[in-house]
Design an enzyme around this catalytic site. Structure first.
Site, short mmCIF file in Angstrom:
data_model
loop_
_atom_site.label_atom_id
_atom_site.label_comp_id
_atom_site.label_asym_id
_atom_site.label_seq_id
_atom_site.Cartn_x
_atom_site.Cartn_y
_atom_site.Cartn_z
N SER A 39 -5.64 -8.69 11.34
CA SER A 39 -4.73 -9.45 10.48
C SER A 39 -3.43 -9.63 11.23
O SER A 39 -2.82 -8.65 11.67
CB SER A 39 -4.45 -8.70 9.17
OG SER A 39 -3.26 -9.21 8.58
N HIS B 286 -8.11 -12.49 11.13
CA HIS B 286 -7.98 -12.56 9.67
C HIS B 286 -6.64 -13.22 9.36
O HIS B 286 -5.60 -12.73 9.79
CB HIS B 286 -8.03 -11.14 9.12
CG HIS B 286 -7.89 -11.01 7.64
ND1 HIS B 286 -8.97 -11.03 6.78
CD2 HIS B 286 -6.79 -10.85 6.85
CE1 HIS B 286 -8.54 -10.87 5.54
NE2 HIS B 286 -7.23 -10.76 5.55
N ASP C 204 -3.93 -14.36 6.68
CA ASP C 204 -3.43 -14.13 5.32
C ASP C 204 -2.50 -15.25 4.88
O ASP C 204 -1.35 -15.30 5.31
CB ASP C 204 -2.69 -12.79 5.25
CG ASP C 204 -3.63 -11.61 5.43
OD1 ASP C 204 -3.41 -10.83 6.38
OD2 ASP C 204 -4.58 -11.52 4.65
N MET D 140 -0.40 -16.91 1.96
CA MET D 140 0.22 -16.53 0.68
C MET D 140 1.15 -17.65 0.22
O MET D 140 1.88 -18.20 1.03
CB MET D 140 0.99 -15.23 0.83
CG MET D 140 0.13 -14.08 1.34
SD MET D 140 1.07 -12.55 1.50
CE MET D 140 -0.12 -11.50 2.33
N HIS E 60 -8.00 -15.75 4.44
CA HIS E 60 -7.87 -14.99 3.18
C HIS E 60 -6.77 -15.67 2.37
O HIS E 60 -5.59 -15.50 2.65
CB HIS E 60 -7.50 -13.53 3.50
CG HIS E 60 -7.27 -12.68 2.28
ND1 HIS E 60 -6.62 -11.47 2.35
CD2 HIS E 60 -7.60 -12.87 0.98
CE1 HIS E 60 -6.56 -10.96 1.12
NE2 HIS E 60 -7.14 -11.78 0.28
N MET F 112 -4.53 -16.09 -0.54
CA MET F 112 -3.88 -15.47 -1.71
C MET F 112 -2.98 -16.53 -2.32
O MET F 112 -1.75 -16.44 -2.27
CB MET F 112 -3.12 -14.23 -1.26
CG MET F 112 -4.03 -13.07 -0.89
SD MET F 112 -3.26 -11.87 0.21
CE MET F 112 -3.55 -12.67 1.80
N MET G 192 -10.21 -5.48 -1.75
CA MET G 192 -8.83 -5.12 -1.43
C MET G 192 -8.61 -3.63 -1.69
O MET G 192 -8.88 -3.15 -2.80
CB MET G 192 -7.84 -5.93 -2.26
CG MET G 192 -7.85 -7.42 -1.99
SD MET G 192 -7.52 -7.86 -0.28
CE MET G 192 -5.91 -7.13 0.00
N ASP H 198 -10.07 -4.80 3.11
CA ASP H 198 -8.76 -5.27 3.54
C ASP H 198 -7.64 -4.45 2.92
O ASP H 198 -7.52 -4.38 1.70
CB ASP H 198 -8.60 -6.75 3.13
CG ASP H 198 -7.39 -7.42 3.74
OD1 ASP H 198 -7.08 -8.55 3.32
OD2 ASP H 198 -6.76 -6.82 4.63
C1 DX5 Z 1 -2.43 -7.92 2.43
C2 DX5 Z 1 -3.32 -8.65 3.40
C3 DX5 Z 1 -3.92 -7.77 4.46
C4 DX5 Z 1 -2.89 -7.04 5.32
C5 DX5 Z 1 -3.57 -5.94 6.10
O1 DX5 Z 1 -2.24 -8.67 1.29
O2 DX5 Z 1 -4.35 -9.32 2.72
O3 DX5 Z 1 -4.80 -8.52 5.27
O4 DX5 Z 1 -2.26 -7.90 6.16
O5 DX5 Z 1 -2.61 -5.21 6.80
P1 DX5 Z 1 -2.67 -3.62 6.88
O6 DX5 Z 1 -3.88 -3.31 7.74
O7 DX5 Z 1 -1.38 -3.28 7.56
O8 DX5 Z 1 -2.80 -3.07 5.52
ZN ZN Z 2 -5.92 -10.14 4.05
#
Ligand code: DX5
Ligand code: ZN
Length: 236
Positions: A14, A39, A41, A43, A72, A74, A144, A182
């Site tokens: 990520s 990965h 993220d 948002m 991913h 969100m 999650m 995750d």
């Molecule tokens: C959080 C993300 C994760 C996060 C993982 O909402 O979806 O992918 O970046 O990072 P770590 O491994 O630091 O928890």
């Molecule tokens: Zn994620």
């Protein structure tokens, strides 16, 4: 029943906690460290209390590597933006089952129709049964183990214990559908994750804050793969 999964647990980096001013280099660094996926993220500041990047950034990063891209999302309206993320070159698109239900089936169908992998993610408090209606359209279930929104949070052991094994058994023991984890993925948590029969571990802060990223990738993979193998031989 033959197990169709790769022999080793896969690692997805990520980039959320990487140096955002040098994202391309940070993707290359993860690839050089031996990760299997990137990965991404996304948002929107509405579904989660944070804003990251969108498909334009992903499109630009697509030129940097051939590694598979797992998006991913969100965001509250994944159905509205599916085309853009497909167009940006995502190999899989996973969004949250907690969004308005009306958009879920059409978005999953569109992602699969485009020949990509479709996934749904469940927040820690959301039961796996929330996925029941979509089971046949899933290539990925993303469990999650932190509240979505930020990297570097503490891993929720209880959620992992409660959900990973059941997710594996519920989906398909043979493994046509991937179980991904995750949040808080690191060498110290890789054992409980592996015992749950997990296929892909997402790791952000543990990799980008590691003194030696390749060593941490190797440790996570070794510990999780051994723990998973140990669970597989027990049934006899
Ligand atoms: C959080 C993300 C994760 C996060 C993982 O909402 O979806 O992918 O970046 O990072 P770590 O491994 O630091 O928890
Ligand atoms: Zn994620």
């Amino acid at each position: 029943m033959s197990d169709r999964r790769p022999a080793a647990v896969l690692i997805a980096a990520s980039i959320l906690d990487s140096d955002l001013g040098a994202l391309g280099d940070e993707v290359r660094r993860a690839e050089a460290a031996g990760v299997d996926r990137i990965h991404l993220d996304v948002m929107d500041g509405h579904f989660v209390p944070n804003i990251t990047f969108g498909w334009k950034t992903i499109e630009a990063l697509r030129r940097v590597t051939d590694l598979p891209f797992d998006a991913h999302l969100m965001i509250s309206e994944p159905g509205r933006w599916t085309e853009q993320f497909l167009g940006a070159g995502c190999d899989s698109i996973t969004f949250h089952v907690e969004v308005d239900a009306g958009q879920i089936l059409p978005a999953l169908r569109r992602i699969r129709e485009a020949g990509r992998s479709a996934g749904l993610s469940v927040k820690p408090k959301t039961p796996l049964t929330a996925l029941d209606a979509y089971r046949d359209l899933l290539d990925i279930v993303l469990v999650m183990t932190v509240e979505p929104g930020f990297g570097g949070q503490s891993f929720m052991d209880d959620v992992a214990e409660a959900k990973l094994g059941p997710a594996r058994g519920w989906l398909d023991p043979a493994g046509a559908c991937e179980v991904q984890v995750d949040g808080g993925g690191r060498s110290e948590t890789a054992g409980v994750i592996g015992r749950g029969g997990t296929d892909v571990i997402v790791s952000g802060s543990a990799l980008y804050r590691a003194g030696d990223m390749a060593a941490e990738v190797g440790r996570i993979r070794a510990v999780a793969t051994a723990a998973r193998a140990a669970t597989l031989v027990q049934p006899g």
